[in-house]
Design a protein around this motif. Sequence first.
Motif, PDB file in Angstrom:
ATOM      1  N   ILE A 188      45.767 -27.554  -4.677  1.00  0.00           N
ATOM      2  CA  ILE A 188      46.234 -28.806  -5.277  1.00  0.00           C
ATOM      3  C   ILE A 188      45.563 -28.085  -6.936  1.00  0.00           C
ATOM      4  O   ILE A 188      44.161 -28.647  -7.308  1.00  0.00           O
ATOM      5  CB  ILE A 188      46.350 -29.529  -5.264  1.00  0.00           C
ATOM      6  N   GLU A 198      47.040 -33.890  -8.945  1.00  0.00           N
ATOM      7  CA  GLU A 198      47.801 -35.232  -7.657  1.00  0.00           C
ATOM      8  C   GLU A 198      47.946 -36.001  -8.795  1.00  0.00           C
ATOM      9  O   GLU A 198      47.565 -36.848  -9.485  1.00  0.00           O
ATOM     10  CB  GLU A 198      46.784 -35.633  -6.736  1.00  0.00           C
ATOM     11  N   ASN A 218      52.845 -33.617  -6.689  1.00  0.00           N
ATOM     12  CA  ASN A 218      51.473 -32.576  -6.975  1.00  0.00           C
ATOM     13  C   ASN A 218      51.831 -31.350  -7.579  1.00  0.00           C
ATOM     14  O   ASN A 218      52.991 -30.749  -7.486  1.00  0.00           O
ATOM     15  CB  ASN A 218      50.305 -32.323  -5.580  1.00  0.00           C
ATOM     16  N   GLU A 242      53.492 -36.926  -1.446  1.00  0.00           N
ATOM     17  CA  GLU A 242      53.394 -36.558  -2.774  1.00  0.00           C
ATOM     18  C   GLU A 242      53.857 -36.283  -3.781  1.00  0.00           C
ATOM     19  O   GLU A 242      54.577 -34.720  -3.028  1.00  0.00           O
ATOM     20  CB  GLU A 242      51.487 -36.430  -2.386  1.00  0.00           C
ATOM     21  N   HIS A 298      44.763 -33.381   3.624  1.00  0.00           N
ATOM     22  CA  HIS A 298      45.290 -32.292   2.784  1.00  0.00           C
ATOM     23  C   HIS A 298      45.087 -31.114   3.510  1.00  0.00           C
ATOM     24  O   HIS A 298      45.047 -29.846   3.434  1.00  0.00           O
ATOM     25  CB  HIS A 298      44.966 -32.419   1.116  1.00  0.00           C
TER      26      HIS A 298
END
Length: 73
Positions: free
Chosen positions: A8, A11, A27, A25, A47
């Motif tokens: 990731i 975010e 991302n 989410e 996550h």
Amino acid sequence: MANIKYEIKEEIGVLSESSKGWAKELNLISWNDREAKYDLRDWAPGHEKMGKGITLTREEIKKLRDILNGMEI
């Protein structure tokens, strides 16, 4: 099933959260060391697990933004 490597990079935001703590989410994610793409999916806390989702290129997310901006909601 083969392991999927992901990182990731950014975010961006949480759209919603379930009673079990999973969050939908948006991302910016690099999948298997490839160029990062915008990604929309459900994530478990921390996550460590993920649900099904979609990935979008920069051009696709711009087009989606334009479509959403044109909608009367």
